[in-house]
Scaffold this motif. Structure first.
Motif, PDB file in Angstrom:
ATOM      1  N   ALA A  25       0.870  -1.189   0.000  1.00  0.00           N
ATOM      2  CA  ALA A  25       0.000   0.000   0.000  1.00  0.00           C
ATOM      3  C   ALA A  25       0.895   1.223   0.000  1.00  0.00           C
ATOM      4  N   VAL A  27       1.638   5.622  -1.098  1.00  0.00           N
ATOM      5  CA  VAL A  27       1.239   6.977  -1.501  1.00  0.00           C
ATOM      6  C   VAL A  27       2.445   7.578  -2.210  1.00  0.00           C
ATOM      7  N   PHE A  58      -3.810  -4.810  -8.949  1.00  0.00           N
ATOM      8  CA  PHE A  58      -3.390  -3.433  -8.678  1.00  0.00           C
ATOM      9  C   PHE A  58      -4.581  -2.497  -8.814  1.00  0.00           C
ATOM     10  N   ALA A  59      -4.670  -1.547  -7.879  1.00  0.00           N
ATOM     11  CA  ALA A  59      -5.684  -0.486  -7.953  1.00  0.00           C
ATOM     12  C   ALA A  59      -5.069   0.799  -7.426  1.00  0.00           C
ATOM     13  N   HIS A  60      -5.489   1.927  -7.998  1.00  0.00           N
ATOM     14  CA  HIS A  60      -4.933   3.221  -7.596  1.00  0.00           C
ATOM     15  C   HIS A  60      -6.026   4.277  -7.642  1.00  0.00           C
ATOM     16  N   THR A  61      -6.361   4.807  -6.490  1.00  0.00           N
ATOM     17  CA  THR A  61      -7.291   5.927  -6.423  1.00  0.00           C
ATOM     18  C   THR A  61      -6.542   7.192  -6.845  1.00  0.00           C
ATOM     19  N   PRO A  62      -7.008   7.906  -7.887  1.00  0.00           N
ATOM     20  CA  PRO A  62      -6.268   9.088  -8.348  1.00  0.00           C
ATOM     21  C   PRO A  62      -6.031  10.076  -7.200  1.00  0.00           C
ATOM     22  N   GLY A  64      -4.665   9.440  -4.499  1.00  0.00           N
ATOM     23  CA  GLY A  64      -4.753   8.790  -3.189  1.00  0.00           C
ATOM     24  C   GLY A  64      -3.919   7.529  -3.102  1.00  0.00           C
ATOM     25  N   LEU A  65      -4.483   6.544  -2.447  1.00  0.00           N
ATOM     26  CA  LEU A  65      -3.740   5.328  -2.149  1.00  0.00           C
ATOM     27  C   LEU A  65      -3.638   4.418  -3.375  1.00  0.00           C
ATOM     28  N   ALA A  66      -2.502   3.748  -3.522  1.00  0.00           N
ATOM     29  CA  ALA A  66      -2.349   2.646  -4.469  1.00  0.00           C
ATOM     30  C   ALA A  66      -2.145   1.368  -3.667  1.00  0.00           C
ATOM     31  N   ILE A  67      -2.745   0.278  -4.132  1.00  0.00           N
ATOM     32  CA  ILE A  67      -2.547  -1.032  -3.494  1.00  0.00           C
ATOM     33  C   ILE A  67      -2.203  -2.036  -4.579  1.00  0.00           C
ATOM     34  N   SER A  68      -1.075  -2.725  -4.408  1.00  0.00           N
ATOM     35  CA  SER A  68      -0.822  -3.894  -5.240  1.00  0.00           C
ATOM     36  C   SER A  68      -0.787  -5.106  -4.326  1.00  0.00           C
TER      37      SER A  68
END
Lengths: 118, 118
Positions: A25, A27, A58-62, A64-68
């Protein structure tokens, strides 16, 4: 790190436990985005060559947080990836430039299930 | 599910293992987004009352994958949350309307570390 330029729309399927999940997780800073993207793409190809690599989500809130979440069949694969020279160099650049903060959780998956709309 | 309307910019910190991570990777339909958002907000408040709840990270690539990772001190908390009546009802509505597909991985965290820019 993975190829963040194309968002996958199908998550890694439920697998037969036990296997391992590496949650990352993070930033980002706003520094050197092109350097980050190139490195992420390169590493995404490299991790797929690690024995026991099973997939990555993988997901990334623009803004904000990225989680792989990378999945491996055993700890040996995680350790091999952790010691990979290109990966180590990218992590060092990440701490110098790309990441404001990150947290890594290495976990043994004990249960998994999935749902797909029919 | 969590409060997806405000992206957290600080991930849950590294904790002292062992603890548990529930990875939920999902792809949404385009149906009933307001119903989904209201339910997610409500559940985000409820899960915080579960004994042993430690935190939750969430990221969502627009039009792509969403990943939430909820952390619990033990399996008993995960089981209590799994059996919560409002949570069960929301999961049923989720399969009926909100989710195209999802995968859940329940994992025991064995190692954790973090980095914060100084």
């Amino acid at each position: 790190m993975s190829d963040h330029t194309v968002a996958p729309v199908v998550p890694t399927p439920a697998l037969e436990p036990p296997y391992y999940a590496v949650v990352f997780a993070s930033v980002r800073t706003d520094r050197d985005p092109d350097g980050y993207t190139g490195s992420a793409r390169r590493l995404s190809g490299l991790v797929r060559r690690i024995p026991g690599f099973l997939g990555e989500d993988f997901a990334h809130t623009p803004g904000g947080l990225a989680i792989s979440v990378a999945y491996f069949g055993d700890l040996a694969g995680i350790e091999e990836w952790r010691r990979d020279p290109e990966h180590l160099a990218a992590k060092e650049r990440g701490r110098e430039r790309w990441y404001e903060r990150y947290v890594i959780h290495i976990a043994r998956v004990e249960h998994s299930h999935g749902f797909t709309r029919t």
